[in-house]
Scaffold this active site. Structure first.
Site, PDB file in Angstrom:
ATOM      1  N   HIS A  57       0.837  -1.217   0.000  1.00  4.00           N
ATOM      2  CA  HIS A  57       0.000   0.000   0.000  1.00  4.00           C
ATOM      3  C   HIS A  57       0.861   1.252   0.000  1.00  4.00           C
ATOM      4  CE1 HIS A  57      -3.978   1.950   1.206  1.00  4.00           C
ATOM      5  NE2 HIS A  57      -3.101   2.947   1.120  1.00  4.00           N
ATOM      6  N   ASP A 309       2.304   3.389   2.930  1.00  7.11           N
ATOM      7  CA  ASP A 309       1.276   4.373   2.558  1.00  7.11           C
ATOM      8  C   ASP A 309       1.908   5.582   1.870  1.00  7.11           C
ATOM      9  OD1 ASP A 309      -1.375   5.062   2.278  1.00  7.11           O
ATOM     10  OD2 ASP A 309      -1.616   5.871   4.283  1.00  7.11           O
ATOM     11  N   TRP A 315       0.510  13.777   3.513  1.00  7.24           N
ATOM     12  CA  TRP A 315      -0.050  13.104   4.684  1.00  7.24           C
ATOM     13  C   TRP A 315       1.031  12.709   5.686  1.00  7.24           C
ATOM     14  CZ3 TRP A 315      -1.741  12.293  -0.321  1.00  7.24           C
ATOM     15  CH2 TRP A 315      -3.064  12.661  -0.575  1.00  7.24           C
TER      16      TRP A 315
HETATM   17  N1  17E Z   1      -5.252   9.349   0.913  1.00 10.56           N
HETATM   18  C1  17E Z   1      -6.057   8.846   1.873  1.00 10.56           C
HETATM   19  O1  17E Z   1      -7.287   8.909   1.736  1.00 10.56           O
HETATM   20  N2  17E Z   1      -5.512   8.260   2.947  1.00 10.56           N
HETATM   21  C2  17E Z   1      -4.204   8.187   3.095  1.00 10.56           C
HETATM   22  N3  17E Z   1      -3.694   7.616   4.178  1.00 10.56           N
HETATM   23  C3  17E Z   1      -3.343   8.720   2.097  1.00 10.56           C
HETATM   24  C4  17E Z   1      -3.908   9.292   1.010  1.00 10.56           C
HETATM   25  C5  17E Z   1      -1.882   8.672   2.272  1.00 10.56           C
HETATM   26 FE   FE2 Z   2      -3.596   4.996   1.575  1.00  7.50          FE
END
Ligand code: 17E
Ligand code: FE2
Length: 417
Positions: A57, A309, A315
């Site tokens: 991921h 991630d 993020w």
């Molecule tokens: N987009 C999202 O919805 N959730 C995340 N953890 C990342 C991007 C990194």
């Molecule tokens: Fe993600």
């Protein structure tokens, strides 16, 4: 038998010390003291030889953009999505390709040879998707990339998003993604899950949904996914990513849900590096960990893998691509400190990830499988995580792809006794 490469005295995860013979890009023999010679022989000296790491991921479209156009000061998922919305307005295919390949090279240097990346398909040009599909092709001789069509702004967040998703599948995305907890209403969230399963069956693709990535204990889209799995018969093709709300559900509901999940048998991905920082932001104290119930899912016999991630994006401003850092974080955050639990965290970034990606016989240290292997500067899985061991040699498609020399520590002065 003709071999092109033989690894001598490698220690497998089960502790056995063996020679491994490779011909072209296939493992052709594994045994103690193999009477086979090859032009290239590597003495592994009892170090751990494992199947490569699997990054199940990651968002390569946003990788290496931290601070552009601004830093995420609140540290929340929502501010991250807003910053990415600003950044993605100026995306070009070249920009996506350059950053993604740079991130993939960094990952490969840490022994990652299989990657599943999300590509945001909620921007009208589908630039992120087209860029990552081009990257998938460009890198296929040394690393395997799966691309998820991921509607970051919601499948129903804007009128054109549903048709953009279909266009992404026609263009060749491997996996259908989603984000039900971010849809405008709970009903839209449920509808999006139904639509994702419908599209996956229509286009014959896998499913990987960002599901319940929120601290809200009322966010309950995992049960909708599980229900769809049970009714459709899909299981190993389906993955629920993040599911952090599962860490906030009360135990009565969690018990009921776990029973449903055991019937559904879908895969889970936790991203402990990022979710320990992203979640719990509305809590004062006690502050929740914001990670799904990794230990309990694993104890229930369900497949769990772990992902990074993010590598330096809106993020999460850190991240190196080294999955041993992710496994180490899981040991801490999920309290997987028992002996078998530490080994399980290593398995979650190798074999568990391979199962999530549906690699089947394309993965594993076994005769007849593709010759993708890593040699670690450790004797077992525990030592690999303990020392965040150097990946000394990465063998991809039967050939040495990258080598890293571990640091040498030299004391000076007189004997310290
Ligand atoms: N987009 C999202 O919805 N959730 C995340 N953890 C990342 C991007 C990194
Ligand atoms: Fe993600």
């Amino acid at each position: 038998m003709d071999a092109t490469l033989v690894l001598r005295r490698g220690r497998l995860v089960d502790g056995s010390v063996v020679d491994i013979a490779i011909a072209q890009n296939q493992i052709v023999a594994i045994d103690t003291d193999l009477p086979i010679e090859a032009a290239t022989e590597l003495d592994i000296e009892g170090r751990l030889v494992s199947s490569p790491f699997v990054e199940s991921h990651i968002h390569l479209d946003s990788a290496l953009t931290a601070g552009e156009p601004r830093w995420n000061e609140s540290g929340t998922l929502f501010e991250g999505i807003d910053i990415w919305r600003e950044r993605k307005a100026s995306l070009t295919i070249k920009d996506v390709k350059q950053r993604a390949i740079s991130a993939l090279k960094q990952q490969a240097s840490y022994g990652v040879l299989f990657v599943r990346s999300h590509a945001d398909v909620s921007e009208p040009g589908l630039i992120a998707l087209k860029g990552l599909l081009a990257v998938r092709e460009a890198v296929k001789d040394w690393i395997t990339l799966q691309v998820v069509a991921f509607p970051q702004d919601g499948l129903y967040g804007a009128p054109q998003n549903e048709s953009l998703m279909e266009e992404a599948l026609r263009l060749g995305a491997d996996v259908v993604g989603g984000i039900p907890h971010y849809e405008l209403t709970r009903e839209d969230g449920v509808r999006s899950v139904h639509k994702i399963f419908e599209l996956a069956q229509q286009y014959d693709r896998l499913i990987d949904v960002h599901c319940d990535e929120i601290d809200d204990p009322q966010s309950r889209f995992l049960e909708v996914m599980a229900g769809e799995c049970i009714r459709s018969g899909l299981s190993s093709d389906v993955t629920a990513s993040h599911t952090t709300a599962f860490g906030s559900y009360d135990d009565a509901y969690a018990l009921k849900l776990m029973g449903v999940l055991k019937r559904a048998r879908l895969n889970f991905i936790a991203n402990p590096l990022i979710n320990i920082t992203l979640q719990g932001r509305t809590d004062t104290y006690p502050k929740r960990r914001g990670v799904t119930r990794v230990k309990e899912l694993w104890q229930s016999g369900l497949n769990v893998s772990l992902g990074h991630d993010c590598i330096r994006d809106p993020w999460y401003s850190l991240g190196t691509g080294n999955l041993l850092a992710v496994a180490e974080m899981a040991v801490h955050v999920c309290q997987m400190t028992g002996q078998a639990e530490v080994d399980a965290c290593f398995d979650m970034v190798t074999a568990g990830g391979a199962k999530t990606l549906n690699l089947g016989e394309g993965y594993g240290v076994e005769v007849g499988r593709p010759a993708n292997l890593v040699v670690l500067d450790a004797k077992d899985r525990y030592e690999a995580i303990l020392n965040r061991a150097t990946v000394r040699t990465v063998i991809s498609r039967g050939k040495v792809l990258v080598e890293t020399v571990p640091p040498v520590v030299r004391w000076s002065g007189e004997d310290k006794g």
